[in-house]
Design a protein around this motif. Structure first.
Motif, PDB file in Angstrom:
ATOM      1  N   LYS A 156       0.835  -1.181   0.148  1.00 30.22           N
ATOM      2  CA  LYS A 156       0.000  -0.082   0.052  1.00 30.22           C
ATOM      3  C   LYS A 156       0.788   1.308   0.231  1.00 30.22           C
ATOM      4  N   TYR A 157       1.917   1.101   0.713  1.00 27.96           N
ATOM      5  CA  TYR A 157       2.706   2.395   1.033  1.00 27.96           C
ATOM      6  C   TYR A 157       3.405   2.674  -0.232  1.00 27.96           C
ATOM      7  N   ALA A 158       4.074   1.547  -1.001  1.00 26.73           N
ATOM      8  CA  ALA A 158       4.894   1.630  -2.265  1.00 26.73           C
ATOM      9  C   ALA A 158       4.115   2.124  -3.341  1.00 26.73           C
ATOM     10  N   LYS A 159       2.789   1.792  -3.384  1.00 26.59           N
ATOM     11  CA  LYS A 159       2.023   2.138  -4.503  1.00 26.59           C
ATOM     12  C   LYS A 159       1.374   3.681  -4.281  1.00 26.59           C
ATOM     13  N   GLN A 160       1.116   4.372  -3.004  1.00 22.62           N
ATOM     14  CA  GLN A 160       0.829   5.627  -2.844  1.00 22.62           C
ATOM     15  C   GLN A 160       2.177   6.304  -3.046  1.00 22.62           C
ATOM     16  N   SER A 161       3.372   5.878  -2.610  1.00 20.55           N
ATOM     17  CA  SER A 161       4.467   6.654  -2.986  1.00 20.55           C
ATOM     18  C   SER A 161       4.736   6.704  -4.571  1.00 20.55           C
ATOM     19  N   MET A 162       4.569   5.565  -5.225  1.00 25.06           N
ATOM     20  CA  MET A 162       4.746   5.649  -6.803  1.00 25.06           C
ATOM     21  C   MET A 162       3.711   6.855  -7.184  1.00 25.06           C
ATOM     22  N   GLU A 163       2.654   6.729  -6.851  1.00 27.05           N
ATOM     23  CA  GLU A 163       1.549   7.721  -7.501  1.00 27.05           C
ATOM     24  C   GLU A 163       1.781   9.068  -7.225  1.00 27.05           C
ATOM     25  N   LEU A 164       2.544   9.358  -6.118  1.00 30.48           N
ATOM     26  CA  LEU A 164       2.783  10.549  -5.549  1.00 30.48           C
ATOM     27  C   LEU A 164       4.071  11.284  -6.619  1.00 30.48           C
ATOM     28  N   THR A 165       5.089  10.212  -6.518  1.00 25.52           N
ATOM     29  CA  THR A 165       6.124  10.430  -7.628  1.00 25.52           C
ATOM     30  C   THR A 165       5.567  10.666  -9.036  1.00 25.52           C
ATOM     31  N   HIS A 166       4.562  10.157  -9.403  1.00 24.34           N
ATOM     32  CA  HIS A 166       4.029  10.471 -10.857  1.00 24.34           C
ATOM     33  C   HIS A 166       3.300  11.754 -10.829  1.00 24.34           C
ATOM     34  N   ARG A 167       2.691  12.018  -9.773  1.00 24.99           N
ATOM     35  CA  ARG A 167       1.938  13.240  -9.677  1.00 24.99           C
ATOM     36  C   ARG A 167       3.053  14.496  -9.665  1.00 24.99           C
ATOM     37  N   TRP A 168       4.186  14.496  -9.104  1.00 21.21           N
ATOM     38  CA  TRP A 168       4.972  15.140  -8.845  1.00 21.21           C
ATOM     39  C   TRP A 168       5.823  15.317 -10.159  1.00 21.21           C
ATOM     40  N   LEU A 169       5.893  14.099 -10.981  1.00 20.78           N
ATOM     41  CA  LEU A 169       6.760  14.466 -12.289  1.00 20.78           C
ATOM     42  C   LEU A 169       5.984  15.236 -13.199  1.00 20.78           C
ATOM     43  N   ASP A 170       4.612  15.251 -13.279  1.00 15.02           N
ATOM     44  CA  ASP A 170       3.908  16.029 -14.069  1.00 15.02           C
ATOM     45  C   ASP A 170       4.026  17.524 -13.631  1.00 15.02           C
ATOM     46  N   ARG A 171       4.384  17.889 -12.474  1.00 17.34           N
ATOM     47  CA  ARG A 171       4.970  19.117 -12.145  1.00 17.34           C
ATOM     48  C   ARG A 171       5.961  19.581 -12.482  1.00 17.34           C
ATOM     49  N   CYS A 172       6.921  18.630 -12.369  1.00 19.63           N
ATOM     50  CA  CYS A 172       8.457  18.713 -12.777  1.00 19.63           C
ATOM     51  C   CYS A 172       8.281  19.160 -14.162  1.00 19.63           C
ATOM     52  N   ILE A 173       7.885  18.409 -15.041  1.00 17.88           N
ATOM     53  CA  ILE A 173       7.778  18.563 -16.596  1.00 17.88           C
ATOM     54  C   ILE A 173       7.311  20.037 -16.838  1.00 17.88           C
ATOM     55  N   ARG A 174       5.956  20.309 -16.152  1.00 16.87           N
ATOM     56  CA  ARG A 174       5.523  21.669 -16.502  1.00 16.87           C
ATOM     57  C   ARG A 174       6.507  22.698 -16.062  1.00 16.87           C
ATOM     58  N   ARG A 175       7.270  22.765 -15.052  1.00 14.10           N
ATOM     59  CA  ARG A 175       7.927  23.721 -14.561  1.00 14.10           C
ATOM     60  C   ARG A 175       9.211  23.621 -15.531  1.00 14.10           C
ATOM     61  N   PHE A 176       9.548  22.657 -15.756  1.00 11.27           N
ATOM     62  CA  PHE A 176      10.978  22.581 -16.462  1.00 11.27           C
ATOM     63  C   PHE A 176      10.515  23.031 -17.927  1.00 11.27           C
ATOM     64  N   LYS A 177       9.523  22.513 -18.679  1.00  7.44           N
ATOM     65  CA  LYS A 177       9.118  23.307 -20.049  1.00  7.44           C
ATOM     66  C   LYS A 177       8.850  24.807 -19.726  1.00  7.44           C
ATOM     67  N   GLY A 178       8.425  25.291 -18.656  1.00  7.72           N
ATOM     68  CA  GLY A 178       8.145  26.634 -18.235  1.00  7.72           C
ATOM     69  C   GLY A 178       9.142  27.723 -18.121  1.00  7.72           C
ATOM     70  N   THR A 179      10.326  27.155 -17.897  1.00  6.03           N
ATOM     71  CA  THR A 179      11.485  27.804 -17.555  1.00  6.03           C
ATOM     72  C   THR A 179      12.692  27.607 -18.497  1.00  6.03           C
ATOM     73  N   ASP A 180      13.542  28.617 -18.781  1.00 13.75           N
ATOM     74  CA  ASP A 180      14.644  28.652 -19.428  1.00 13.75           C
ATOM     75  C   ASP A 180      16.017  28.017 -18.799  1.00 13.75           C
ATOM     76  N   PRO A 181      16.864  27.627 -19.481  1.00 12.47           N
ATOM     77  CA  PRO A 181      18.056  27.419 -19.001  1.00 12.47           C
ATOM     78  C   PRO A 181      18.787  28.734 -18.547  1.00 12.47           C
ATOM     79  N   ILE A 182      19.693  28.864 -17.482  1.00 18.47           N
ATOM     80  CA  ILE A 182      20.214  30.045 -17.181  1.00 18.47           C
ATOM     81  C   ILE A 182      21.774  30.407 -17.714  1.00 18.47           C
ATOM     82  N   TYR A 183      22.245  29.252 -17.927  1.00 22.14           N
ATOM     83  CA  TYR A 183      23.757  29.647 -18.483  1.00 22.14           C
ATOM     84  C   TYR A 183      23.976  29.241 -20.001  1.00 22.14           C
TER      85      TYR A 183
END
Length: 376
Positions: A156-183
């Motif tokens: 149960k914990y492993a499944k909840q953790s995995m699903e949280l990781t997937h939701r966080w991934l969607d947020r990571c991708i949105r932020r990554f695509k919405g920002t530009d490299p600095i250097y």
């Protein structure tokens, strides 16, 4: 970033490829020395380049965020400018470090609140600010923010953790695509497969990660205490799902024999603190097997650790001298052992790559794994 798959071993799933980044090319399979705070312990950048021939090293977002801090890194032009490493860099998102602080953190949907191991101050990591932080650090390859569940974990914990990781991934991708490299150069984002040692969860997670079509993919949550057989089973399952045209990075693995076995399953990239951590404690990895250099049997062995190695620390200094340094508590002993182990790991993956290109990897691997595991 571009990945070219150059050859597959005919008798296994091992692959040889070339990964091109803004800071240079990486020949795969590859081992990446771990430079947690921006430095590989007891090893200079010159030694990494000239003796060890590291093609890429790691930094860690959690540690670099706390010290030296983002403002200093930004002023320096990112980690490349700060530590003088001109070749490719990868940063771990800090997820493993944050979640290893089990008594000093709280996980919620927003992110993870944790206490600094340095001064006890409280901080919040979210998928968004972890992407921002890795933009400031400026690594060529950056990792998505994930939760790394411990082993063993209840289903149960492993499944909840995995699903949280997937939701966080969607947020990571949105932020990554919405920002530009600095250097002024591009960075690549790798998502991370989780799911503990449950086959159905690993399958689900690998399919989700593959569907995101990122430039590369990582496998996390292994080498955290599970039996080797479970690691190999999970890795094979995941590699069979992740796209063949993208590099695959197995995080935190491992012993030399772990690396060869996972190369045979289709993994391209590895990192682990083992070569330096074990080296500082007197354990040397060699082509003949594992040496505990502190043992008295080496006191009068005046042969080099490996006379045929291109690494000076390995070919010039004798086992007797290195044992003496450890017995005397001389820091040079820890440094030489660390350099030797790292050079050996890089030689090992170089030889594995050569064997893959020749089509002889599978048979060579079988004999080599047995040899590497021997205690000398």
């Amino acid at each position: 970033m571009k990945f070219e798959l150059l050859h597959k071993d005919p008798a296994s799933k091992a692959r040889a490829g070339k990964l091109t980044t803004a800071h240079g090319e990486i020949e795969t399979p590859i081992f990446m020395p771990v430079g947690t705070v921006g430095s590989v312990k007891a090893v200079t950048q010159e030694q990494l380049r000239e003796e060890i021939n590291a093609q890429i090293i790691l930094g860690n977002t959690y540690h670099l965020y706390l010290r030296p801090g983002l403002e200093i890194l930004r002023q320096a032009g990112g980690l490349h400018g700060f530590n003088g490493w001109e070749r490719p860099l990868l940063t771990d998102s800090g997820g493993y470090q944050v979640f290893s602080l089990a008594n000093n953190r709280k996980i919620k949907e927003e992110g993870c609140v944790f206490q600094s191991h340095i001064d006890g101050s409280r901080h919040l990591f979210t998928p968004e600010n972890v992407m921002d932080t890795q933009r400031v650090i400026g690594a060529d390859i950056i990792m998505a923010f994930d939760e790394c569940p411990p082993y063993p974990s209840e289903y149960k914990y492993a499944k909840q953790s995995m699903e949280l990781t997937h939701r966080w991934l969607d947020r990571c991708i949105r932020r990554f695509k919405g920002t530009d490299p600095i250097y002024g150069y591009e960075q690549a984002l790798f998502p991370i497969v989780q799911g503990s040692t449950y086959k159905d969860l690993r399958k689900i997670s690998a399919e989700v990660i593959a569907s995101k079509d990122c430039l590369g993919n990582a496998i996390g949550g292994l080498s955290v205490g599970e039996p080797e057989e479970d690691m190999y089973e999970m890795c094979e399952l995941v590699c069979d799902i992740l796209p063949t045209e993208k590099p695959r990075y197995l995080m935190g693995v491992g012993t030399p024999w772990n690396i060869l076995e996972n190369i045979s399953l289709g993994v391209d990239m590895f990192d682990c603190v083992m070569p330096t951590r074990n080296g500082r404690n007197g354990m040397l990895f060699t082509w003949q097997g594992v040496i505990n250099i502190k043992n008295k049997k080496w006191a009068t062995d005046f042969t080099p650790i490996d006379a045929n190695s291109p690494c000076i620390a390995t070919s010039k200094y004798t086992k007797a001298y290195l044992r003496h340094l450890f017995a005397a508590g001389e820091i040079l002993g820890m440094q030489l052992a660390s350099i030797h182990n790292l050079a050996f790991y890089l030689e090992l993956v170089k030889e594995a790559r050569k064997r893959i290109l020749e089509g002889t990897f599978a048979a060579w691997k079988e004999g080599m794994v047995k040899q590497l595991r021997q205690r000398l």
